[in-house]
Write an enzyme that holds these catalytic residues in place. Sequence first.
Site, PDB file in Angstrom:
ATOM      1  N   TYR A  59      38.260  39.075  54.151  1.00 30.52           N
ATOM      2  CA  TYR A  59      36.859  39.499  54.287  1.00 30.52           C
ATOM      3  C   TYR A  59      36.286  38.873  55.556  1.00 30.52           C
ATOM      4  O   TYR A  59      35.950  37.701  55.585  1.00 30.52           O
ATOM      5  CB  TYR A  59      36.012  39.074  53.081  1.00 30.52           C
ATOM      6  N   ASN A 158      47.882  41.630  43.389  1.00 33.15           N
ATOM      7  CA  ASN A 158      48.614  42.826  43.848  1.00 33.15           C
ATOM      8  C   ASN A 158      50.125  42.731  43.713  1.00 33.15           C
ATOM      9  O   ASN A 158      50.848  43.529  44.303  1.00 33.15           O
ATOM     10  CB  ASN A 158      48.254  43.149  45.310  1.00 33.15           C
ATOM     11  N   GLN A 177      45.067  38.749  39.751  1.00 35.47           N
ATOM     12  CA  GLN A 177      44.001  39.701  40.049  1.00 35.47           C
ATOM     13  C   GLN A 177      44.625  41.047  40.411  1.00 35.47           C
ATOM     14  O   GLN A 177      45.533  41.119  41.243  1.00 35.47           O
ATOM     15  CB  GLN A 177      43.136  39.191  41.208  1.00 35.47           C
ATOM     16  N   TYR A 205      39.870  43.911  39.662  1.00 37.85           N
ATOM     17  CA  TYR A 205      39.026  44.334  40.782  1.00 37.85           C
ATOM     18  C   TYR A 205      38.792  45.838  40.669  1.00 37.85           C
ATOM     19  O   TYR A 205      39.459  46.521  39.904  1.00 37.85           O
ATOM     20  CB  TYR A 205      39.582  43.910  42.142  1.00 37.85           C
ATOM     21  N   PHE A 206      37.812  46.341  41.414  1.00 35.89           N
ATOM     22  CA  PHE A 206      37.302  47.712  41.251  1.00 35.89           C
ATOM     23  C   PHE A 206      36.878  47.987  39.795  1.00 35.89           C
ATOM     24  O   PHE A 206      37.176  49.047  39.255  1.00 35.89           O
ATOM     25  CB  PHE A 206      38.325  48.774  41.685  1.00 35.89           C
ATOM     26  N   PRO A 207      36.180  47.027  39.140  1.00 42.03           N
ATOM     27  CA  PRO A 207      35.850  47.226  37.721  1.00 42.03           C
ATOM     28  C   PRO A 207      34.927  48.421  37.475  1.00 42.03           C
ATOM     29  O   PRO A 207      34.953  49.013  36.400  1.00 42.03           O
ATOM     30  CB  PRO A 207      35.172  45.915  37.319  1.00 42.03           C
ATOM     31  N   LEU A 208      34.132  48.779  38.476  1.00 34.18           N
ATOM     32  CA  LEU A 208      33.208  49.922  38.312  1.00 34.18           C
ATOM     33  C   LEU A 208      33.688  51.157  39.076  1.00 34.18           C
ATOM     34  O   LEU A 208      32.920  52.103  39.276  1.00 34.18           O
ATOM     35  CB  LEU A 208      31.792  49.529  38.728  1.00 34.18           C
ATOM     36  N   SER A 210      34.357  51.868  42.212  1.00 33.93           N
ATOM     37  CA  SER A 210      33.544  52.198  43.401  1.00 33.93           C
ATOM     38  C   SER A 210      32.228  52.884  43.034  1.00 33.93           C
ATOM     39  O   SER A 210      31.771  53.793  43.729  1.00 33.93           O
ATOM     40  CB  SER A 210      34.360  53.063  44.373  1.00 33.93           C
ATOM     41  N   LYS A 216      26.097  56.023  38.756  1.00 30.59           N
ATOM     42  CA  LYS A 216      25.251  56.243  39.947  1.00 30.59           C
ATOM     43  C   LYS A 216      25.267  57.678  40.461  1.00 30.59           C
ATOM     44  O   LYS A 216      24.423  58.059  41.249  1.00 30.59           O
ATOM     45  CB  LYS A 216      25.751  55.365  41.097  1.00 30.59           C
TER      46      LYS A 216
END
Length: 311
Positions: A59, A158, A177, A205-208, A210, A216
């Site tokens: 990041y 990963n 993770q 990760y990516f629990p929602l 995107s 949304k």
Amino acid sequence: MAKQIQLGKSDLYVNPIGLGTNAVGGHNLFPGSDEEVGKQLVRTAIENGINLLDTAFMYGPGRSEELIGEVVKEGGKRSDVVIATKVGPKFVDGKMLMDNSPAFLQEEVEKSLQRLQTDYIDLLYIHYPDQDTPKDEAIGALKQLKDEGKIRAIGISNFSPDQLKEANKDGYVDVFQGEYNLLNRKAEQAYFPYMIENKISFIPYFPLASGLLAGKYTKDATFKDFRASLPYFQGEAFAQNLDKVERIRLIADAKGVEVAHVVLAWYLTREAIDVIIPGAKRAEQVLNNLKTLNVQLTNEEIQAIDSIFHV
């Protein structure tokens, strides 16, 4: 204050809602992002009882670690915060290369410690597997760093199921993770049984998905970024997924909360999952994520959600 949950078999105890910080200094992921807004987001998290901050060299690269280091230092209470970061990959001639060699891992941990302005990292992940290094050797290097007091817990991200088993040959892995959400539940068969048996925490990760599982979007939404290539945003699948999300909305509305809160609360009912790390781009989103802790799902609701998104 939320009840603190043990991460795997480590000595780390965290709020079940952590903070994913790829929008904090992650200029390569979110061009034009405001660093002061990012720092305020981290301050808000810490001030409101979120103690797990999940970052990575990727990041920025490196900038997210630097900003988090600044905020934690200004707060003056390093021991109140659990910093998770991920080492690798490396960039050579503009190309991204994976490297799990012990020498590379040890070198990168020293750089992360400098960027974070700390003398230890609570949870250190190998971000991606490489093709060459025996995975138990890579983890052995992290175990040495743990013995030296430079890291407190060992994570990987990963890795394939076989790579995970090789990495954990000596039982040193505390956290894994990987991608998991209601639209992609492959991990339930591929990883969860091994996690539970070996007391390894699975952090999704990516629990929602995107934003899709946050309720949304409407059926006329169009996407020009990376979402356009994701399978669950395609044509008929997208329409079907929106219908499923609307069924979750009925549960959320009855509880007076948002769809995302119900989805995140459902993940915390999975035996393999101790903590979730939803991201945020603004301080108010951090506070909103915390509302998940107020959601109590009945057994009937848990089973209903399970069947709506049946594998």
